[in-house]
Design a protein around this motif. Structure first.
Motif, short mmCIF file in Angstrom:
data_model
loop_
_atom_site.label_atom_id
_atom_site.label_comp_id
_atom_site.label_asym_id
_atom_site.label_seq_id
_atom_site.Cartn_x
_atom_site.Cartn_y
_atom_site.Cartn_z
N ALA B 26 0.89 -0.63 0.05
CA ALA B 26 0.17 -0.44 -0.20
C ALA B 26 1.26 1.27 -0.02
O ALA B 26 1.83 1.22 1.12
CB ALA B 26 -1.07 -0.07 1.44
N LEU B 78 -9.94 -0.57 -7.95
CA LEU B 78 -8.54 -1.02 -8.29
C LEU B 78 -9.54 0.18 -10.06
O LEU B 78 -9.92 -0.96 -10.71
CB LEU B 78 -8.63 -2.28 -8.65
CG LEU B 78 -6.96 -2.65 -8.88
CD1 LEU B 78 -6.88 -4.20 -8.25
CD2 LEU B 78 -6.13 -2.95 -10.03
N CYS B 155 -5.93 1.89 -5.84
CA CYS B 155 -4.97 1.32 -6.47
C CYS B 155 -5.08 1.59 -7.97
O CYS B 155 -5.95 1.39 -8.36
CB CYS B 155 -4.52 0.09 -6.63
SG CYS B 155 -3.47 -0.99 -6.98
N THR B 187 -1.85 3.79 -4.87
CA THR B 187 -1.04 2.96 -4.53
C THR B 187 -0.84 2.49 -5.82
O THR B 187 -1.58 2.32 -7.24
CB THR B 187 -0.82 2.15 -4.41
OG1 THR B 187 -1.47 1.92 -3.12
CG2 THR B 187 -0.19 0.72 -4.43
#
Lengths: 369, 247, 322, 258, 309
Positions: B26, B78, B155, B187
């Motif tokens: 992370a 994501l 992310c 991330t």
């Protein structure tokens, strides 16, 4: 295995016939686009056969009716008639209403020397196929002339024509109408055409409207006639429409509703005819089917009855003798008028003009040949 | 945050990945580098659910997302900015950005995020009503990244952000990537062909060759590893060729 | 060994001879069969010609034509017009002269149909798959509409009184020739080009194959046999109308090709026979017949797109690059 | 001029996007040339231009002195340029044997009529083709698979078959589009040997597009490097490996400071 | 020049064109998201007309209590919903299993679905044409210069325009419409944005089928009779309209539909003047198709695509 199924017992000489019965063949459009004609005709034939059987049959034998459905489709009439002839060995065949399908089957009947009587194919070519082909209805030239005569009588000298070019019947009707109409002082102000199955006639009607006719001949069948009538009304065309026997169906008014009011068509018979033959037929038909007969059922009934009459006169069902007996029919008292077959195997009889009033077909007058 | 174990992917019977494993902690930027056809994009496609995983597992925030439909994976946070940018060329820039926020219902937050995006990529603001297909390559790349950001991901998967872009713009884009990581706290798993650039901004790197991970190290040590170069330019290159060529 | 080599060498010729002999045999026993059986055989033979010829276009070459009925109509009308105009002369001529004239009329019909095939083949060069299907459908409909509106061709009312020259020898003789032509065409180095066009047009071009020529050839040859089939049909039923050559007729043939398996000549010929028989067996279930076929088509495409008997490749869309 | 293939100022634009710009290069007979560059540099586009799949926006291409301008792909093949494809494009429903024999189609003396009459001349030619194809397959170790469906072959064999098929057209120049894609290192080594073998055995020129530098360096005598559709370098493999512009294109602009 | 006649023909042509336009939209939208010709779309149009007939029949007892426009609207909306459901069902059962297959396989399946619908309808409703009830009182309104227009024509034109405007709104302004456009532009990227591809495809089929149903009802209103095979020809012509406008282009489809409706009507109406028999009306669309594919394959408003090698 399938082949076995088909060809076992298909030998020509292998007769499936039962000596105690006479097989009558019928082919009709029981399904498909003109199913309503086929169904009506079938009811007429059925009634004639049942009636004859109830009276002890013909020539001491019971009658057996074999019916094949040609699905209102091109090519099918030929196949089903061949099948019927090979399998059932009918002594005679009743069919079809539509000229195009009669034209398909006629050569086969002629070739097999089996008399074929068409109840309602009005195209002249049908009986021209050969000496085994007959009909009990009048033909297009006569009907075309009747309509022309009627229009001129009413003083409508400028007519427009809208023809279904897909139907032999309609094109024939138009040709003979034009011939008589123009020779007797009428003018064709506009000629338009369509094809069966079309739904949109507004373009043709708009063109017709711009020529201001006094009456419009709609040569075609009831399906389109109904649509044409209502679309004409929408375009504010107020002159009467006239048609031939192809209009004869309850669907005519169903589709068009009020738009059909006041229009005319020629037909083989009218239920309002007070003659005992008509009233008797009407009563029997209503008792059997709980509905009123139309011209198709009357003609089919007449064709079948005429066949039985010829059998009795011939005293045999032998094809040549039966053919000769049918050919010599004269003054046969039929529901649709007295039938005499002429040298061309066509019926010579009178026509009636009907008018649509309050959704009903009202008898207007009889026009003699 | 993202963990891949023994991932196998193949296309029409041809294996693209032969069991790779990697980890993205992370808050970090991890890069996946390697020559053309090494399997970098396949890895990202497998993660975001648009390539089918033959075997192995992908775990995102403790949740197994292996072979989940792509739209469910996006919903988990994501986002993937794909190779070749894949902007919706017939849609306007604004519509492209709205597409990024497809799964979001918070209208107010969306507009404030838009503003944030415009501060990151001011150029996009100038071209909001322009069809994305008419943008330059670099602008399209910015749009692709911005669009991915609009889904408010935790992310971000970035595939070849430098591909086919003028060098001057590459600089800008990479500094934005760093900004996204530092300031927005995202991330990032970065796939790059431009190894030097990628190794400079990432903390950890994996070097991929023909579907296998051949090196896995901190970026600092990877930068000085001649094997990285050989993965790109062929084995026969002598170690000192680097120095010679460089100077 | 050597003997079997000789057989192998001439296998195609032997098969052709055998097929023709079988046609003669069928013709010889025809008088023993009843009219209905002959009727079914005749339709089966005509359907074989239609299906096998369409298979060259749709199956082997991978073009998708939905206009076969149009070519059939072109052949049917051309040959009928010829025999009808010769009818007064032929009526009094010896039978063999009539048959020769019939053959010439059939050929003329086939040639005119293949000319139409050429016209359709040309746009096929630029189109693939579904677009081509619609264009061929359009061509078929245009042919039908033109006939329908041409009085010299009987218009919508059709032509009647066509002399019934077709017999089982003609039908199965031509069916045999059609099968021979398609099968031996495809089974040669030259003919593999048809399949290469289907499998991958771009690769075929790159291998030096003139895909244009192949596609047009497929249409021309396919249409030629469809034209012959039309001529046979017209001189069998004796009455033709444009309505009989509508889009649904084309679909009938397409169904035969698909059920038989695109690209499989024996499969398609078998399917043609099978469907003709089914048509008769299911006559009483006419209402359901087409529904069953429709369902069969859908299920087949999902489960077994190569057809019941065929070898058509299950092709996937291009996989993304790794 | 002894150039086999010569490209002069070839430019290809797709809707305003310039995929290849002002490209000049040439290939001598029997020369092995590599065409490399990062993703999207325009290599496959160059292939498609040479083989007639695309028409260049401007520029001239000559093969053996013959202009390829406006020539269709099959004509170009007939002139002696054969190719393979990046994503394998075999004829999927045909056997291995048929795939190769189909490629001999352009040199065929028989046509439709002969296929139908099947006379002695036809049979003789078919027999000749048969032995030629089998000989070719034998050389490449595919003879035992002759009757298998092409798509049933293992991946590496399919790649090989594509090369065999291209050779069957009788080329003077063979274009290989990423033949090593998807191969493992052992397969790649075998591929390199194969390319050398083909070049020597058939005495033809080869133009190779390949990502794997080891393959390119191992095979080619001369390398042309593309970036953004422009030629940025050209020379021997050694020179190319040292060329800073190439290193930059591949590794990024910071290579110098590494 | 007879202006009244021309104006009248234009009015007729526009109302026919409205129907083609509505059908064409379904073709174009489905082509946009799935890149295939939904051959069965014309049959959905036919089912729409039958749905109208039966909905009217079932609800007739309730209609006496409501104004005419409301009952007509109810028939229209319910039929559109029924057809939307049908369209979604067809996609799920027949097309979805074929997502990755060649276009040809899908086309054949679509032909299968088309046959299934038309022959199924024949089984259920009979082959004979059926009359369609009058949904609204159909008056003829005289316009200046001996031109007339019926209430039904006005309704068809106005409602079609409303539908076109709302479709434009849906496609341009709503989240679903945006997703549709994105999907048609780049399916992979769309799924990366979190677009549920299946849901969008279902929505597209539903929307297209609903429009086809509206077209079916308008057709039945204008021409009064419906039959199980009425969908084939208008369906194919509408497809031509979509190609004419540029497949995948929504405005193009509407434009193409109106153009073909007008051209057909003019050919029939002026057949005597231009020497083309009115029977050629059914060939008009195909001639246009062949011309457009030969000279401008991308259509009037479309963009061309090329195959990747």
């Amino acid at each position: 295995m399938l082949c076995g199924l088909f060809f076992s017992g298909c030998k020509k000489k292998d007769s499936a016939g039962n000596p105690d019965e006479i097989v009558i063949g019928e082919f009709a459009s029981l399904t498909g686009a003109t199913a309503s004609f086929g169904q009506s005709a079938h009811k007429g034939v059925r009634m004639a056969v049942d009636e004859a059987n109830a009276n002890g049959g013909v020539l001491g034998k019971k009658l057996r009716l074999v019916t094949e459905d040609d699905q209102s489709k091109a090519g099918e009439a030929a196949t089903v008639v061949r099948r019927m002839i090979s399998r059932e060995k009918p002594v005679a065949i009743i069919g079809e209403v539509a000229s195009s399908r009669s034209l398909e089957a006629a050569p086969i009947c002629q070739q097999n020397k089996i008399p074929m009587i068409s109840p309602a194919s009005t195209n002249p070519k049908v009986t021209e196929t050969g000496d085994y082909i007959f009909r009990v209805c009048f033909i297009d030239p006569f009907q075309g002339a009747v309509l022309a005569k009627f229009m001129l009588q009413r003083g409508w000298k400028n007519a427009a024509i809208l023809t279904d070019v897909k139907q032999d019947y309609a094109v024939g009707l138009t040709d003979f109408f034009k011939d008589y109409f123009t020779k007797n002082g009428g003018t064709i102000v506009s000629e338009q055409s369509y094809s069966s199955g079309d739904k949109d006639f507004k373009a043709q009607l708009t063109s017709i409207r711009s020529t201001n006719p006094e009456a419009i001949l709609v040569a075609g069948y009831y399906n389109e006639a109904g649509l044409i009538a209502s679309q004409a009304r929408e375009l504010d065309i107020k002159v009467p429409l006239l048609g031939g026997d192809g209009w004869d169906s309850p669907s005519l008014v169903e589709v068009a509703g009020d738009a059909m009011e006041g229009n005319f068509f020629s037909n083989h018979f009218s239920a309002e005819d007070k003659s005992p033959a008509v009233q008797d037929f009407l009563a029997k038909y209503k008792a059997k089917y709980l509905e009123s007969p139309d011209a198709m059922s009357a003609l089919a009934y007449d064709a079948t009855m005429l066949l039985f009459d010829a059998m009795k006169r011939a005293g045999t069902t032998d094809s040549a003798a039966l053919r000769d007996a049918i050919a010599s029919t004269s003054g046969f008292p039929a529901v649709t008028g007295n039938i005499t077959l002429d040298a061309n195997r066509n019926a010579s009889k009178s026509a009636v003009i009907l008018q649509i009033q309050n959704g009903k077909f009202r008898f207007v007058e009889t026009v003699a040949p | 945050m993202l963990e891949i174990r023994n991932l196998h992917v193949s296309y029409g019977g041809i294996a693209a990945l032969h069991g790779i494993s990697l980890e993205v902690p992370a808050g970090s930027i991890v890069t996946l580098i390697g020559g053309n056809g090494a399997g970098k994009s396949s890895t990202l496609r497998a993660i975001s659910g648009i390539a089918k995983v033959a075997s192995g597992s992908i775990v995102f925030e403790g949740r197994d997302i292996t072979n989940k439909p792509a739209h469910e994976i996006v919903a988990l946070g994501l986002a993937h900015s794909p190779e070749g940018r894949m902007v919706f060329s017939n849609l306007t820039v604004l519509e492209n950005l709205h597409m990024g926020a497809h799964l979001r219902r918070d209208r107010n937050a969306i507009s404030s995020d838009l503003e944030r995006i415009f501060t990151l990529f001011p150029r996009l603001k100038e071209r909001l009503q322009q069809a994305a297909g008419t943008l330059s390559g670099g602008e399209q790349q910015m749009l692709a990244i911005a669009r991915a950001l609009m889904s408010k991901p935790k992310c971000l998967l970035l595939d070849e952000p430098s591909l086919g872009i003028a060098p001057i713009l590459v600089q800008t884009i990479f500094s934005r990537i760093v900004e996204i990581n530092r300031e927005l706290g995202l991330t990032i798993l970065l796939v790059e062909q431009n190894a030097n650039l990628a190794l400079r901004i990432a903390s950890h790197g994996y070097v991929l060759e023909t579907g296998r991970i051949i090196l896995n190290d901190t970026t600092d040590s990877l930068r000085s590893n001649p094997a990285v170069r050989s993965a790109y330019l062929g084995e026969s290159i002598p170690g000192d060729a680097l120095a010679n060529g460089g100077n | 060994m050597r003997k079997s080599d000789a057989v192998k060498k001439h296998i195609a010729h032997l098969a052709l001879a055998a097929g023709l002999a079988a046609s003669v045999a069928l013709y010889a026993i025809a008088p023993q069969l009843d009219d209905y059986a002959v009727n079914i055989l005749m339709l089966a033979g005509i359907n074989i010609i239609l299906a096998v010829s369409l298979n060259l276009v749709n199956g082997h070459t991978g073009q998708f034509s939905l206009g076969h009925a149009g070519f059939m109509a072109a052949g049917a009308y051309t040959s009928s017009i010829i025999t009808l105009s010769l009818a007064p002369v032929l009526a009094s001529a010896p039978a063999w002269q009539a048959q020769v004239a019939f053959f010439a009329a059939l050929l003329a019909g086939g040639l005119f149909a293949s000319f139409c095939g050429f016209l359709v083949g040309v746009p096929s060069l630029r189109l693939r798959g579904d677009y081509l299907a619609i264009v061929t459908l359009g061509f078929g409909e245009i042919i039908r509409v033109v006939i329908q509106n041409t009085d010299a061709l009987g218009g919508a009312r059709g032509l009647e009184g066509i002399p019934p020259y077709t017999n089982l020898l003609w039908t199965f003789g031509i069916a045999t020739v059609a099968i021979y032509v398609v099968a031996s065409l495809v089974n040669s180095t030259y003919g593999r080009g048809f399949i290469s066009v289907r499998d991958d047009e771009i690769a075929a071009e790159a291998m030096g194959i003139n895909t244009t020529k192949y596609k047009v050839a497929a249409f021309v040859i396919g249409a030629f046999f469809a034209g012959l089939a039309g001529g046979l049909y017209a001189h069998f039923i004796s009455y033709i109308a444009p309505e009989g050559f509508n889009f649904l007729k084309s679909v009938d043939v397409v169904v035969m090709v698909i059920l038989g398996g695109m690209g499989s000549t024996p499969g398609v010929a078998a399917a043609a026979v099978l469907l003709t028989l089914m048509n008769e067996l299911l006559r009483d279930f006419e209402q359901y017949r087409m529904i069953v076929f429709a369902l069969l088509l859908i299920v087949l495409m999902i489960v077994r797109p190569q057809g019941l008997l065929g070898n058509f490749q299950r092709r996937k869309r291009k996989a993304p690059q790794p | 001029m002894s150039d086999l293939l010569k490209l002069e100022r070839v430019t290809m634009e797709f809707g305003g996007l310039r995929a290849v710009g002002d490209l000049d290069f040439h290939i001598a007979p029997e020369e092995m040339v590599g065409l490399i560059g990062p993703n999207g540099a325009g290599k496959t586009t160059v292939f498609n231009i040479i083989t007639g799949v695309y028409k260049p926006t401007c520029g001239a291409i000559h093969f053996n002195g013959v202009s390829l301008h406006d020539k269709k792909a099959n004509r170009i093949t007939a002139l002696g340029i054969a190719r393979t494809f990046q994503n394998i494009r075999l004829f999927g429903s045909l056997s291995v044997f048929d795939n190769v024999r189909t490629a001999m189609n352009g040199r065929l003396r028989h046509g439709i009529i002969h296929s139908l009459t099947r006379g002695p001349a036809f049979r003789a030619e078919e027999e000749r083709i048969r032995s030629e194809v089998l000989a070719l397959l034998d050389i490449f170790g595919l003879k035992d698979d002759a009757d298998r469906q092409a798509t049933d072959l293992p991946y590496g064999d399919q790649r090989r078959l594509e090369i065999v098929r291209a050779l069957a057209t009788g080329p003077q120049l063979l274009l290989l589009d990423e033949p090593a894609a998807g191969m493992n290192p052992t397969e790649k080594v075998r591929l390199m040997e194969l390319i050398h073998f083909v070049q020597e055995k058939f005495r033809i020129a080869v133009l190779l597009v390949e990502h794997d530098m080891r393959v390119v360096m191992g095979v080619c005598q001369r390398i042309v490097v593309l970036d953004h559709g422009q030629k940025i370098a050209e020379g021997t493999p050694q020179a190319i490996q040292r060329d800073p512009k190439v290193i930059e294109a591949y590794l990024g602009e910071e290579a110098q400071h590494a | 020049m007879d202006w009244a006649n021309l104006t009248q023909q234009l009015i007729n042509g526009l109302s026919l064109g409205a129907i083609y336009a509505l059908i064409a939209l379904g073709y174009t939208m489905v082509y946009g998201v799935l890149r295939f010709i939904n051959f069965a779309h014309g049959d959905v149009f036919m089912i729409g007309a039958f749905a109208g007939l039966y909905v009217h029949r079932w609800l007739k007892p309730f209609f006496q209590w409501m104004p005419e426009f409301l009952s007509a609207l109810l028939v229209l909306l319910l039929s559109m919903c029924l057809c939307a459901a049908l369209g979604i069902l067809i996609e799920k059962l027949a097309y979805k299993p074929l997502r990755q297959r060649s276009r040809l396989t899908v086309l054949i399946t679509a032909i299968g679905v088309s046959l299934l619908l038309s022959y199924g309808a024949q089984l259920l409703f009979g082959a004979a044409p059926k009359g369609f009830p009058q949904l609204i009182k159909n008056d003829t309104h005289d316009l200046p210069g001996a031109v007339s227009i019926t209430t039904e024509q006005i309704v068809v034109l106005v409602v079609t325009l409303l539908l076109l405007v709302s479709l434009r709104f849906i496609v341009q302004k709503t989240r679903m419409g945006l997703a549709m456009r994105a999907l048609s532009n780049n399916p992979t990227a769309a799924s990366l944005m979190g677009v549920n591809t299946d849901a969008v495809i279902s929505f597209t089929f539903g929307l297209g089928s609903a429009l086809a149903a509206a077209a079916g009802i308008f057709f039945a209103m204008l021409y009064q009779a419906i039959d199980p095979f009425m969908g084939i020809l208008p369906g194919i012509k509408a497809f031509v309209a979509a190609v004419l406008g540029g497949v995948g282009n929504i405005a193009g489809a509407a434009l193409g539909g109106f153009l073909i409706g007008l051209l057909e009507t003019l050919v029939v109406g002026y057949s005597k003047n231009i020497g083309i028999p009115p029977g050629f009306r059914d060939a008009v669309a195909f001639v246009i198709l062949i011309l457009i594919l030969m000279f401008k394959p991308a259509g009037l408003l479309g963009k061309s695509e090329r195959e990747k090698v």
